[in-house]
Structure formats: structure tokens, C-alpha cells
Write a protein that holds these residues in place. Structure first.
Motif, short mmCIF file in Angstrom:
data_model
loop_
_atom_site.label_atom_id
_atom_site.label_comp_id
_atom_site.label_asym_id
_atom_site.label_seq_id
_atom_site.Cartn_x
_atom_site.Cartn_y
_atom_site.Cartn_z
N VAL A 137 1.44 4.61 9.19
CA VAL A 137 2.19 4.62 9.08
C VAL A 137 2.70 2.87 8.86
O VAL A 137 2.37 2.21 8.03
CB VAL A 137 3.68 5.19 9.71
CG1 VAL A 137 4.71 4.83 8.83
CG2 VAL A 137 3.71 6.55 9.72
N PHE A 138 2.30 2.38 10.31
CA PHE A 138 2.43 0.89 9.60
C PHE A 138 1.59 0.13 9.26
O PHE A 138 1.32 -0.27 8.11
CB PHE A 138 2.13 0.88 11.32
CG PHE A 138 2.26 -1.35 11.37
CD1 PHE A 138 2.80 -2.14 11.15
CD2 PHE A 138 0.90 -1.46 11.70
CE1 PHE A 138 2.85 -3.44 11.33
CE2 PHE A 138 0.65 -2.94 11.88
CZ PHE A 138 1.62 -3.88 11.07
N VAL A 142 1.51 -1.65 5.46
CA VAL A 142 1.29 -3.18 5.62
C VAL A 142 0.11 -3.07 4.06
O VAL A 142 0.03 -4.66 3.42
CB VAL A 142 0.13 -3.60 7.10
CG1 VAL A 142 -0.40 -5.24 6.62
CG2 VAL A 142 0.68 -3.55 7.64
N VAL A 143 -0.83 -2.35 3.66
CA VAL A 143 -0.81 -2.15 2.89
C VAL A 143 -0.50 -2.59 1.52
O VAL A 143 -1.09 -2.56 0.57
CB VAL A 143 -2.17 -0.58 3.25
CG1 VAL A 143 -2.94 -0.35 1.40
CG2 VAL A 143 -3.16 -1.14 4.05
N ALA A 144 0.18 -1.20 1.20
CA ALA A 144 0.99 -1.60 0.22
C ALA A 144 1.46 -2.28 0.46
O ALA A 144 2.01 -2.70 -1.17
CB ALA A 144 1.96 -0.02 0.36
N THR A 145 2.60 -3.39 1.30
CA THR A 145 3.49 -4.05 0.84
C THR A 145 2.49 -4.78 0.10
O THR A 145 2.53 -6.34 -0.40
CB THR A 145 3.72 -5.28 2.09
OG1 THR A 145 4.22 -3.39 3.15
CG2 THR A 145 4.57 -6.08 1.80
N ILE A 146 1.08 -5.34 0.99
CA ILE A 146 0.24 -6.22 -0.15
C ILE A 146 -0.44 -6.22 -1.01
O ILE A 146 -1.06 -7.29 -1.91
CB ILE A 146 -0.72 -6.95 1.29
CG1 ILE A 146 -0.65 -7.09 2.62
CG2 ILE A 146 -2.09 -7.76 0.62
CD1 ILE A 146 -1.59 -7.61 3.27
N ALA A 147 -0.55 -5.08 -1.67
CA ALA A 147 -0.72 -4.75 -2.60
C ALA A 147 -0.04 -5.16 -3.51
O ALA A 147 -0.44 -5.48 -4.72
CB ALA A 147 -1.63 -3.11 -3.04
N ALA A 148 1.25 -4.38 -3.32
CA ALA A 148 2.40 -4.95 -4.15
C ALA A 148 2.57 -6.06 -4.28
O ALA A 148 2.66 -6.56 -5.63
CB ALA A 148 4.01 -3.72 -3.56
N TRP A 149 2.19 -6.80 -3.63
CA TRP A 149 2.93 -8.05 -3.82
C TRP A 149 1.53 -8.99 -4.78
O TRP A 149 2.14 -9.87 -5.52
CB TRP A 149 3.19 -9.21 -2.71
CG TRP A 149 3.96 -9.32 -1.87
CD1 TRP A 149 4.08 -8.78 -0.43
CD2 TRP A 149 4.82 -10.14 -2.06
NE1 TRP A 149 5.81 -8.89 -0.03
CE2 TRP A 149 6.24 -10.09 -1.59
CE3 TRP A 149 5.30 -10.66 -2.95
CZ2 TRP A 149 7.62 -10.58 -1.54
CZ3 TRP A 149 5.97 -11.83 -3.67
CH2 TRP A 149 7.37 -11.50 -2.46
N ALA A 203 -6.30 9.62 5.77
CA ALA A 203 -6.36 9.52 4.37
C ALA A 203 -5.16 8.49 3.32
O ALA A 203 -5.01 7.89 2.51
CB ALA A 203 -7.45 10.59 3.79
N LEU A 204 -4.46 8.41 3.95
CA LEU A 204 -3.38 8.07 3.27
C LEU A 204 -2.92 6.49 3.19
O LEU A 204 -2.33 5.80 2.17
CB LEU A 204 -1.41 8.21 4.54
CG LEU A 204 -0.22 7.97 3.90
CD1 LEU A 204 -0.01 8.67 2.48
CD2 LEU A 204 1.10 8.07 5.03
N PRO A 205 -3.75 6.05 4.00
CA PRO A 205 -3.70 4.28 3.40
C PRO A 205 -4.68 4.47 2.32
O PRO A 205 -4.92 3.10 1.82
CB PRO A 205 -4.53 3.50 5.42
CG PRO A 205 -4.02 4.41 6.38
CD PRO A 205 -4.42 6.35 5.40
#
Length: 206
Positions: A137-138, A142-149, A203-205
């Protein structure tokens, strides 16, 4: 109205932080409520439907927000968001009123689960299974936050006005949610049956 006539930087920052907090806590609270109200048999039958309903909500919100921006402007999204949040609160109250007999708010709070943040952290530390889930989940966050930025930075250089940005993000979220819905309906069940929950979480990340 405050955003339209008084665009102080602290208001925008507060809304951005508040939106992030609500986005992180609201889904967890929904699943906790469902876990309290539904039996194991009901959960197996309805959890998939609840997840699909959440994705459908994202599809609706994405395309409707894009359309509202074209007609009324980006500021109108704040008012519509407030209305939908108020409706969501009413739905939670209505669902809780239909809870099984014997279920009370005090019994939920005083249950056998962790009572505070330290208890939750201790529970995770003592379980290898929970440590793996927490790590995944962590990493996903992190991946989602960086990709969103990164996406927001690229979009801001492409779409100059806030209305154009709002339309783009609304349509983007709508189409991505459609893809997620297709995966939920046609892939998730097969992956769980064939490979198990571990592979699905890993596979979620991606």
C-alpha cells in the motif's frame, strides 16, 4: 465563491490538503462500515458490487465534472463537491439506521480490534502478512503520488487556463475509471481465482 473572489494561496493549499486527506480516509471508512454491517456471506456477495459502484462513481464524477466546467466554469465543481459529500453523509446515516440488531456505535468502537494508532502499528509489526500488505500500500501510494505530480506538471504546461485543466482531468479520470471498471469486472476475479490474493496485491503498484 471564496475561491472565485478571494484566491488567497492558503485557501488553495488548505483545499488541496483537505482533498488528499478525504480521498485517503473516505474509502477506508466505507469498507470499515461495510465490514461492520455485513456478515461473511453477505460480504463475499456484495464486496465486488460495492467496489464496482465506487468505480462507477468515479466514471460519473469525471465526465460530469468536465461537462460542468464547460457550462459553468471550474469554480462550480466546489459547490457540486460539497453537495455530493453532504449526500454521502446522508447515505451513511441511512445505512447505519438499517444495521443489524445489536450493533451499536459503542460496540464497534469497543471491539476486539486496535483502539488507537499505536495499537494498529503494533498489530502490523507483529504480522508478516500485514507488513507485506502495508508495504505494498505504501509503495502504491508513493508511485501514485509521483505519477500524479508528473502528470499535473505536464498538463499545466499544455493547458493554460484552469477550465481547460479541469476538463482534461475530468475526462482523464472518467476514461481511466472505465478501464478500471472493465478490469474489475473481467480480470480481478480471474486473477484471484488463478493466482491468489498475493499476486493480485503485488500487481497493484503496476
Amino acid at each position: 465563491g471564496a475561491i472565485h473572489f478571494y484566491t488567497a494561496s492558503w485557501i488553495l493549499l488548505a483545499l488541496y490538503i483537505w482533498d488528499g486527506i478525504v480521498g485517503a480516509l473516505a474509502p477506508a471508512q466505507v469498507w470499515m462500515l461495510a465490514n461492520v454491517l455485513w456478515t461473511t456471506r453477505e460480504a463475499k456477495r456484495l464486496f465486488g458490487l460495492l467496489g464496482s459502484g465506487g468505480i462507477l462513481g468515479s466514471v460519473f464524477a469525471g465526465f460530469i465534472s468536465a461537462r460542468m466546467t464547460v457550462v459553468f466554469g471550474a469554480e462550480s465543481l466546489l459547490l457540486s463537491m460539497a453537495i455530493f459529500l453532504a449526500c454521502a453523509g446522508w447515505v451513511v446515516i441511512a445505512v447505519w439506521e438499517r444495521r443489524p440488531a445489536g450493533t451499536t456505535s459503542s460496540s464497534v468502537v469497543a471491539g476486539s480490534g486496535p483502539q488507537n494508532l499505536l495499537d494498529s502499528l503494533r498489530l502490523i509489526a507483529e504480522s508478516s502478512h500485514l507488513r507485506v500488505i502495508a508495504t505494498l500500500v505504501f509503495l502504491s501510494s508513493v508511485v501514485a503520488t509521483i505519477a500524479a505530480w508528473q502528470m499535473k506538471a505536464v498538463a499545466q504546461t499544455t493547458f493554460v487556463s484552469k477550465d481547460a485543466l479541469a476538463v482534461f482531468f475530468g475526462q482523464f479520470d472518467g476514461y481511466v475509471s472505465l478501464i478500471a471498471l472493465a478490469a474489475q469486472l473481467f480480470l480481478t476475479g480471474r486473477v484471484l481465482q488463478r493466482f491468489g490474493i498475493g499476486t493480485a496485491l503485488a500487481a497493484l503498484p503496476l
